[in-house]
Design an enzyme around this catalytic site. Structure first.
Site, PDB file in Angstrom:
ATOM      1  CD  GLU A 218      -7.269  -0.679  -2.948  1.00 49.33           C
ATOM      2  OE1 GLU A 218      -8.045  -1.526  -2.449  1.00 49.33           O
ATOM      3  OE2 GLU A 218      -7.623   0.465  -3.274  1.00 49.33           O
ATOM      4  CE  LYS A 220      -5.629   4.774   2.166  1.00 50.68           C
ATOM      5  NZ  LYS A 220      -6.988   4.598   2.621  1.00 50.68           N
ATOM      6  CG  ASP A 251      -7.690   3.635  -4.818  1.00 49.01           C
ATOM      7  OD1 ASP A 251      -7.554   4.857  -5.065  1.00 49.01           O
ATOM      8  OD2 ASP A 251      -8.683   3.184  -4.221  1.00 49.01           O
ATOM      9  CG  HIS A 254      -4.771   4.003  -2.354  1.00 43.31           C
ATOM     10  ND1 HIS A 254      -5.055   2.694  -2.045  1.00 43.31           N
ATOM     11  CD2 HIS A 254      -5.851   4.716  -1.985  1.00 43.31           C
ATOM     12  CE1 HIS A 254      -6.263   2.616  -1.527  1.00 43.31           C
ATOM     13  NE2 HIS A 254      -6.773   3.829  -1.481  1.00 43.31           N
ATOM     14  CG  HIS A 278     -10.148   0.173  -6.257  1.00 39.30           C
ATOM     15  ND1 HIS A 278     -10.107  -0.020  -4.905  1.00 39.30           N
ATOM     16  CD2 HIS A 278     -10.884  -0.837  -6.773  1.00 39.30           C
ATOM     17  CE1 HIS A 278     -10.779  -1.130  -4.606  1.00 39.30           C
ATOM     18  NE2 HIS A 278     -11.251  -1.645  -5.726  1.00 39.30           N
ATOM     19  CG  ASP A 286      -7.658   7.411  -0.505  1.00 37.97           C
ATOM     20  OD1 ASP A 286      -8.116   7.351  -1.654  1.00 37.97           O
ATOM     21  OD2 ASP A 286      -7.802   6.510   0.336  1.00 37.97           O
ATOM     22  CG  ASP A 288     -12.071   7.021  -1.823  1.00 35.73           C
ATOM     23  OD1 ASP A 288     -11.736   6.449  -2.864  1.00 35.73           O
ATOM     24  OD2 ASP A 288     -11.532   6.772  -0.722  1.00 35.73           O
ATOM     25  CG  ASP A 318     -12.599   2.446  -3.844  1.00 35.82           C
ATOM     26  OD1 ASP A 318     -13.625   2.619  -3.157  1.00 35.82           O
ATOM     27  OD2 ASP A 318     -11.473   2.275  -3.336  1.00 35.82           O
TER      28      ASP A 318
HETATM   29  C1  RNT Z   1      -9.271   2.220   0.831  1.00 34.68           C
HETATM   30  C2  RNT Z   1      -9.254   1.423  -0.415  1.00 34.68           C
HETATM   31  C3  RNT Z   1     -10.297   0.357  -0.517  1.00 34.68           C
HETATM   32  C4  RNT Z   1     -11.677   0.812  -0.083  1.00 34.68           C
HETATM   33  C5  RNT Z   1     -12.792  -0.119  -0.465  1.00 34.68           C
HETATM   34  C6  RNT Z   1     -14.031   0.153   0.295  1.00 34.68           C
HETATM   35  O1  RNT Z   1      -8.416   3.283   0.809  1.00 34.68           O
HETATM   36  O2  RNT Z   1      -9.304   2.254  -1.516  1.00 34.68           O
HETATM   37  O3  RNT Z   1     -10.314  -0.135  -1.800  1.00 34.68           O
HETATM   38  O4  RNT Z   1     -11.990   2.072  -0.564  1.00 34.68           O
HETATM   39  O5  RNT Z   1     -12.379  -1.413  -0.358  1.00 34.68           O
HETATM   40 ZN    ZN Z   2      -9.513   1.328  -3.408  1.00 40.26          ZN
END
Ligand code: RNT
Ligand code: ZN
Length: 408
Positions: A218, A220, A251, A254, A278, A286, A288, A318
């Protein structure tokens, strides 16, 4: 209402019954970490690594029992096929460090997942909130002991993932995300990436069953406190994944705010057998926030559905909001994902695609606008009814808040 909606959609050649049938089989992997503000059960410490929860709403799950109870309640209000996405920091009763975690530390989770009838379990090494995150670095650390510790942690996670796959009879996605980066302009951008590459090579050199364990990386762009440089960047991981036959996890928090994951999904589908997601909602960064039924989510769902990629795109959620009822955060986000998938399943994609191929862009624009206000809500309600649920989940969550959460 449903009968009327069915007829309306039929005018456009869309069969609502087919859509409802398909929707209930698309799995969504739900993150355990919304329930306790990403704290975990292994006493790792305060949340670190450029991610942040804010808020102090009552009733955070403080232990395994409370987290299980909350998951059980929240999941009972979610329609469709559900998987549980666990982080390694949710090991139960482990008195060893993260590099020595074993399947037995997750046996209770397997029991629980079976008890509530889940489709599978997904997994994530936890390379944050731990004393061995040294100077903000894990797999890219110049300190060999630190780097090795995290390599061994990831290897331990592969074994645990294989155990999940065997127990649940469903492949387990292992998603590698690291917080590594620098707050300010680095002097060397290449060497940390070469160390990360070496670490990934070491992790993947162990024997694991590729049919059971799907490894993803993943990327970022930046995090809080690591604004200037991220070791695991998009280009780094996409090339690594392509060359090493693993999977990318996208994600949607990201990337630069004007880069869209909905556009990246088909780009990767041209090369990869699997693409992991995600799904989150970034507000300015980011952040969330809880996933909502919004335009980019609809676009993401369209790319999954119209490319016939419901088996190829592994959908995971996520996000973590501590400022509102956490069960409601879970259910709202999961339902938004399901709504977006249903919405995408109800679009006459073939007609639209043929307009595109024949360069009938006027017709394309008009029809795309026209189908937006078909009676989607009635089909959604019908779906909920068939899943023995109703539109209202808040009443039940409020009852649970009064009876359980407020006592914590
Ligand atoms: C962080 C990532 C990661 C986390 C989780 C908790 O920027 O998105 O995936 O959010 O693993
Ligand atoms: Zn993530």
């Amino acid at each position: 209402m449903y009968d009327y909606a069915k007829k309306e959609y039929a005018v456009y050649g869309v069969d609502t019954e087919t859509a409802l049938e398909k929707l209930k089989d698309i799995p969504v992997s739900i993150h355990c970490w919304q329930g306790d503000d990403v704290i975990g059960l292994d006493g790792g410490g305060a949340l670190s690594g450029g991610i942040q929860t804010t808020g102090n709403y009552k009733g955070r799950a403080r232990n395994f029992e409370e987290l299980k109870a909350d998951i059980k309640k929240a999941f009972s209000l979610m329609p469709g096929k559900k998987r549980l996405n666990l982080h390694a920091s949710y090991a139960v009763g482990a008195n060893v460090d993260r590099d020595k975690y074993e399947p037995k530390h997750f046996a209770e989770w397997v029991r629980f997942a079976k008890e509530i009838g889940l489709d599978g379990i997904d997994f994530n090494p936890t390379m944050f909130s731990h004393k061995n995150v040294k100077d903000g670095l894990t797999l890219s650390s110049p300190d060999e002991k630190i780097r090795k510790f995290w390599v061994n942690h990831c290897i331990a996670c592969l074994h645990i993932a294989e155990y999940f796959a065997d127990e649940m009879n469903s492949p387990c996605l292992v998603n590698i995300w690291i917080p590594d980066g620098y707050k300010d302009v680095p002097a060397d951008r290449l060497t940390p990436r070469l160390r990360l590459k070496k670490s990934l090579d070491e992790i993947l050199s162990v024997k694991y069953d590729k049919k059971k364990v799907i490894v993803a990386v993943e990327s970022k762009v930046f995090g809080i406190g690591v604004e200037s440089y991220t070791v695991g960047s998009n280009e780094f991981y996409q090339n690594y994944a392509a060359k090493n036959n693993i999977c990318c996890l996208l994600d949607n928090g990201h990337y630069h705010p004007l880069e869209y994951v909905s556009d990246k999904i088909p780009a990767l589908l041209a090369f990869y057998d699997k693409v992991a997601l995600h799904v989150t909602r970034g507000v300015r960064w980011d952040s969330d926030h809880v996933v909502l039924f919004e335009d980019e989510l609809k676009e993401i769902a369209k790319e999954i559905v119209r490319n016939d990629a419901t088996d190829k795109v592994l959908i995971g959620l996520d996000y973590f909001d501590a400022s509102i009822n956490r069960l409601s955060a879970w259910v709202t986000g999961q339902r938004a994902m399901q709504k977006a998938l249903l919405y995408a399943l109800l679009i006459p994609h073939n007609t639209l695609k043929s307009f595109q191929d024949k360069a009938q862009f006027t017709e394309l624009m008009v029809l795309q606008e026209e189908v937006k206000d078909l009676p989607f809500g009635a089909v959604w309600k019908e779906y909920l009814k068939r899943e023995n649920l109703t539109e209202d989940y808040l009443t039940e969550i409020k009852r649970y808040e009064n009876e359980e959460l407020s006592k914590r």
